[in-house]
Scaffold this motif. Structure first.
Motif, PDB file in Angstrom:
ATOM      1  N   ALA A 185       0.835  -1.211   0.000  1.00  0.00           N
ATOM      2  CA  ALA A 185       0.000   0.000   0.000  1.00  0.00           C
ATOM      3  C   ALA A 185       0.866   1.257   0.000  1.00  0.00           C
ATOM      4  O   ALA A 185       0.481   2.282  -0.584  1.00  0.00           O
ATOM      5  CB  ALA A 185      -0.914  -0.003   1.225  1.00  0.00           C
ATOM      6  N   PHE A 186       2.028   1.193   0.649  1.00  0.00           N
ATOM      7  CA  PHE A 186       2.916   2.362   0.668  1.00  0.00           C
ATOM      8  C   PHE A 186       3.452   2.659  -0.719  1.00  0.00           C
ATOM      9  O   PHE A 186       3.594   3.829  -1.104  1.00  0.00           O
ATOM     10  CB  PHE A 186       4.078   2.128   1.638  1.00  0.00           C
ATOM     11  CG  PHE A 186       5.074   3.258   1.646  1.00  0.00           C
ATOM     12  CD1 PHE A 186       4.853   4.380   2.428  1.00  0.00           C
ATOM     13  CD2 PHE A 186       6.221   3.209   0.866  1.00  0.00           C
ATOM     14  CE1 PHE A 186       5.763   5.435   2.428  1.00  0.00           C
ATOM     15  CE2 PHE A 186       7.126   4.257   0.860  1.00  0.00           C
ATOM     16  CZ  PHE A 186       6.901   5.373   1.646  1.00  0.00           C
ATOM     17  N   TRP A 187       3.733   1.587  -1.459  1.00  0.00           N
ATOM     18  CA  TRP A 187       4.360   1.800  -2.758  1.00  0.00           C
ATOM     19  C   TRP A 187       3.320   2.056  -3.840  1.00  0.00           C
ATOM     20  O   TRP A 187       3.045   1.235  -4.703  1.00  0.00           O
ATOM     21  CB  TRP A 187       5.276   0.628  -3.110  1.00  0.00           C
ATOM     22  CG  TRP A 187       6.544   0.711  -2.330  1.00  0.00           C
ATOM     23  CD1 TRP A 187       6.944  -0.046  -1.277  1.00  0.00           C
ATOM     24  CD2 TRP A 187       7.574   1.682  -2.528  1.00  0.00           C
ATOM     25  NE1 TRP A 187       8.154   0.379  -0.795  1.00  0.00           N
ATOM     26  CE2 TRP A 187       8.572   1.437  -1.537  1.00  0.00           C
ATOM     27  CE3 TRP A 187       7.763   2.736  -3.427  1.00  0.00           C
ATOM     28  CZ2 TRP A 187       9.723   2.206  -1.441  1.00  0.00           C
ATOM     29  CZ3 TRP A 187       8.907   3.499  -3.327  1.00  0.00           C
ATOM     30  CH2 TRP A 187       9.879   3.236  -2.350  1.00  0.00           C
ATOM     31  N   THR A 188       2.744   3.254  -3.744  1.00  0.00           N
ATOM     32  CA  THR A 188       1.784   3.724  -4.738  1.00  0.00           C
ATOM     33  C   THR A 188       2.521   4.071  -6.037  1.00  0.00           C
ATOM     34  O   THR A 188       3.758   4.154  -6.072  1.00  0.00           O
ATOM     35  CB  THR A 188       1.065   4.971  -4.216  1.00  0.00           C
ATOM     36  OG1 THR A 188       2.057   6.005  -3.979  1.00  0.00           O
ATOM     37  CG2 THR A 188       0.326   4.678  -2.914  1.00  0.00           C
ATOM     38  N   GLU A 189       1.776   4.306  -7.071  1.00  0.00           N
ATOM     39  CA  GLU A 189       2.383   4.721  -8.343  1.00  0.00           C
ATOM     40  C   GLU A 189       3.160   6.025  -8.166  1.00  0.00           C
ATOM     41  O   GLU A 189       4.225   6.208  -8.759  1.00  0.00           O
ATOM     42  CB  GLU A 189       1.295   4.890  -9.409  1.00  0.00           C
ATOM     43  CG  GLU A 189       0.702   3.589  -9.919  1.00  0.00           C
ATOM     44  CD  GLU A 189       1.756   2.699 -10.560  1.00  0.00           C
ATOM     45  OE1 GLU A 189       2.636   3.236 -11.274  1.00  0.00           O
ATOM     46  OE2 GLU A 189       1.712   1.476 -10.344  1.00  0.00           O
ATOM     47  N   GLU A 190       2.628   6.891  -7.308  1.00  0.00           N
ATOM     48  CA  GLU A 190       3.308   8.176  -7.064  1.00  0.00           C
ATOM     49  C   GLU A 190       4.663   7.949  -6.405  1.00  0.00           C
ATOM     50  O   GLU A 190       5.671   8.545  -6.812  1.00  0.00           O
ATOM     51  CB  GLU A 190       2.446   9.071  -6.175  1.00  0.00           C
ATOM     52  CG  GLU A 190       3.095  10.420  -5.868  1.00  0.00           C
ATOM     53  CD  GLU A 190       2.257  11.281  -4.931  1.00  0.00           C
ATOM     54  OE1 GLU A 190       2.662  12.430  -4.669  1.00  0.00           O
ATOM     55  OE2 GLU A 190       1.211  10.791  -4.461  1.00  0.00           O
ATOM     56  N   ASN A 191       4.699   7.095  -5.383  1.00  0.00           N
ATOM     57  CA  ASN A 191       5.967   6.845  -4.695  1.00  0.00           C
ATOM     58  C   ASN A 191       6.954   6.093  -5.584  1.00  0.00           C
ATOM     59  O   ASN A 191       8.163   6.342  -5.531  1.00  0.00           O
ATOM     60  CB  ASN A 191       5.726   6.074  -3.397  1.00  0.00           C
ATOM     61  CG  ASN A 191       5.206   6.974  -2.287  1.00  0.00           C
ATOM     62  OD1 ASN A 191       5.324   8.203  -2.352  1.00  0.00           O
ATOM     63  ND2 ASN A 191       4.617   6.374  -1.261  1.00  0.00           N
ATOM     64  N   LEU A 192       6.441   5.177  -6.397  1.00  0.00           N
ATOM     65  CA  LEU A 192       7.308   4.473  -7.342  1.00  0.00           C
ATOM     66  C   LEU A 192       7.903   5.450  -8.350  1.00  0.00           C
ATOM     67  O   LEU A 192       9.079   5.341  -8.726  1.00  0.00           O
ATOM     68  CB  LEU A 192       6.532   3.373  -8.062  1.00  0.00           C
ATOM     69  CG  LEU A 192       6.197   2.130  -7.239  1.00  0.00           C
ATOM     70  CD1 LEU A 192       5.227   1.227  -8.008  1.00  0.00           C
ATOM     71  CD2 LEU A 192       7.469   1.358  -6.894  1.00  0.00           C
ATOM     72  N   SER A 193       7.090   6.421  -8.767  1.00  0.00           N
ATOM     73  CA  SER A 193       7.569   7.428  -9.716  1.00  0.00           C
ATOM     74  C   SER A 193       8.649   8.298  -9.086  1.00  0.00           C
ATOM     75  O   SER A 193       9.673   8.603  -9.720  1.00  0.00           O
ATOM     76  CB  SER A 193       6.393   8.301 -10.178  1.00  0.00           C
ATOM     77  OG  SER A 193       6.842   9.346 -11.018  1.00  0.00           O
ATOM     78  N   LYS A 194       8.450   8.685  -7.817  1.00  0.00           N
ATOM     79  CA  LYS A 194       9.455   9.495  -7.119  1.00  0.00           C
ATOM     80  C   LYS A 194      10.769   8.737  -6.999  1.00  0.00           C
ATOM     81  O   LYS A 194      11.847   9.305  -7.206  1.00  0.00           O
ATOM     82  CB  LYS A 194       8.942   9.875  -5.728  1.00  0.00           C
ATOM     83  CG  LYS A 194       7.825  10.908  -5.732  1.00  0.00           C
ATOM     84  CD  LYS A 194       7.376  11.213  -4.293  1.00  0.00           C
ATOM     85  CE  LYS A 194       6.285  12.279  -4.274  1.00  0.00           C
ATOM     86  NZ  LYS A 194       5.827  12.570  -2.880  1.00  0.00           N
ATOM     87  N   ALA A 195      10.674   7.461  -6.653  1.00  0.00           N
ATOM     88  CA  ALA A 195      11.887   6.648  -6.532  1.00  0.00           C
ATOM     89  C   ALA A 195      12.594   6.549  -7.870  1.00  0.00           C
ATOM     90  O   ALA A 195      13.826   6.668  -7.948  1.00  0.00           O
ATOM     91  CB  ALA A 195      11.529   5.256  -6.007  1.00  0.00           C
ATOM     92  N   GLY A 196      11.822   6.345  -8.940  1.00  0.00           N
ATOM     93  CA  GLY A 196      12.398   6.219 -10.273  1.00  0.00           C
ATOM     94  C   GLY A 196      13.145   7.473 -10.695  1.00  0.00           C
ATOM     95  O   GLY A 196      14.219   7.397 -11.314  1.00  0.00           O
ATOM     96  N   LYS A 197      12.612   8.636 -10.356  1.00  0.00           N
ATOM     97  CA  LYS A 197      13.264   9.894 -10.718  1.00  0.00           C
ATOM     98  C   LYS A 197      14.581  10.075  -9.977  1.00  0.00           C
ATOM     99  O   LYS A 197      15.476  10.804 -10.441  1.00  0.00           O
ATOM    100  CB  LYS A 197      12.330  11.071 -10.423  1.00  0.00           C
ATOM    101  CG  LYS A 197      11.131  11.136 -11.368  1.00  0.00           C
ATOM    102  CD  LYS A 197      10.192  12.264 -10.989  1.00  0.00           C
ATOM    103  CE  LYS A 197       8.982  12.288 -11.933  1.00  0.00           C
ATOM    104  NZ  LYS A 197       8.006  13.347 -11.563  1.00  0.00           N
ATOM    105  N   LEU A 198      14.699   9.419  -8.821  1.00  0.00           N
ATOM    106  CA  LEU A 198      15.953   9.478  -8.060  1.00  0.00           C
ATOM    107  C   LEU A 198      16.932   8.398  -8.492  1.00  0.00           C
ATOM    108  O   LEU A 198      18.066   8.336  -8.006  1.00  0.00           O
ATOM    109  CB  LEU A 198      15.663   9.314  -6.554  1.00  0.00           C
ATOM    110  CG  LEU A 198      14.856  10.438  -5.893  1.00  0.00           C
ATOM    111  CD1 LEU A 198      14.442  10.018  -4.486  1.00  0.00           C
ATOM    112  CD2 LEU A 198      15.671  11.725  -5.840  1.00  0.00           C
TER     113      LEU A 198
END
Length: 343
Positions: A185-198
């Motif tokens: 649940a923590f790893w939403t598409e938004e959080n996955l996208s933020k991680a990817g940008k980093l």
């Protein structure tokens, strides 16, 4: 005379039916519990134990009726362990609740420092029926942990500190499934996208977040510490994070000395570039959010303890600035030691 006998028999039959109906109504519909009360039933708990506890707490209006219902419903044969909550219920409901295991959930809180399996096992074991040994056994079950997508080297990431509702009798496996649900649940598409940008994946975020959490408990500066390490990664610099060295020694050293920096381990970020192979502790939700939303502005590459001893840190861009900050901290530390000796 015969008519009187007939009337008497009919009256007795009606009275018997009324009493029977009232008995059913009393046991099935009328409350035999005073207000709200909760209690635990352990594997060795008997119906008499339950009755005694509820009676001692003034929670039962008519203990005799509850005892008779327990006997009629064979609670001694079917009673199930659990955490139960009552609020003005009938005797029959209490018996059925115990027989069918109609539990109420309890809060399971994962918080504080978790650096070892024994830490999380103790926290869980103190809040549910399963003991810490059973929790450790599940964490050591390679096949099961593999099925969740975790290994002995990254299991820390499975846990996201929070308060969860579980059943008190939940097995350690059930609890791990609940943790996996929270992780997903923590790893939403938004959080996955933020991680990817980093340029990070989920495990790398958890790893960096664990280092950030090991460096500070001060949530407001977590994004800044995350920013320092991300800036170092971008420049190809060694992270040189003391907590990763402490991890190599099972967190036993009170201070990291030069001799500790020589340990040959992929977790020694003074020797090996990049992030270590996995998290070094359970990262808080705030730590994870800090990595996903870092403060990299200013290009800071260093930080050291604040000489005001507030538990915060002073940040700098250059090594010379950092050395000056470190000297200021050491000077204040020495001054406080001198004062302590005089007093």
């Amino acid at each position: 005379m015969k008519r009187v006998l007939i009337y008497s028999a009919a009256f007795l039959a009606v009275l018997s039916a009324v009493l029977c109906a009232y008995g059913w109504y009393r046991d099935n519909r009328l409350s035999n519990i005073n207000g709200a009360v909760s209690f635990y039933v352990y594997p060795q708990t008997t119906p008499e134990d339950v009755l005694e506890e509820l009676t001692d707490r003034g929670a039962v209006k008519n203990p005799g009726r509850l005892r008779k219902v327990f006997s009629k419903k064979k609670v001694a044969e079917y009673i199930k362990p659990g955490y139960y909550y009552l609020n003005g219920n009938s005797s029959v409901y209490v018996a059925r609740m115990l027989n069918n295991g109609w539990q109420s959930p309890v809060n399971l809180t994962i918080s504080g420092t978790v650096r070892r399996k024994s830490d999380v096992a103790r926290k869980i074991g103190n809040q549910v029926l399963a003991d810490s040994a059973a929790v450790i056994a599940v964490l050591n079950d390679k096949a099961f942990m593999d099925s969740l997508g975790f290994t002995s080297g990254n299991w820390f990431a499975l846990f996201i500190p929070d308060t969860y509702q579980v059943y008190w009798t939940s097995s350690p496996r059930d609890i791990m499934f609940r943790m996996k649900q929270a992780y997903d649940a923590f790893w939403t598409e938004e959080n996955l996208s933020k991680a990817g940008k980093l340029g990070l994946d989920r495990m790398q975020v958890a790893t960096l977040a664990s280092i950030v959490c090991a460096e500070t408990n001060h949530v407001p500066e977590m994004p800044s510490i995350a920013g320092v390490y991300l800036n170092r990664l971008e420049k190809g610099m060694l992270l040189q994070a003391d907590p990763t060295v402490a991890f190599c020694f099972d967190y036993k050293p009170q201070r990291i000395l030069l001799k500790h920096l020589e340990v040959d381990s992929p977790y020694n970020t003074y020797k090996y570039a990049g992030l270590p192979p996995g998290p070094i502790c359970v990262a808080s939700r705030e730590g994870l959010e800090a990595v996903l939303n870092p403060d990299c502005a200013g290009g800071n590459l260093y930080f050291c303890a604040n000489p005001d001893f507030s538990g915060t840190h002073v940040f700098s861009r250059t090594l010379s600035e950092h050395n000056a900050n470190a000297r200021a901290f050491q000077a204040e530390l020495s001054r406080r030691h001198r004062l302590a000796k005089h007093h």
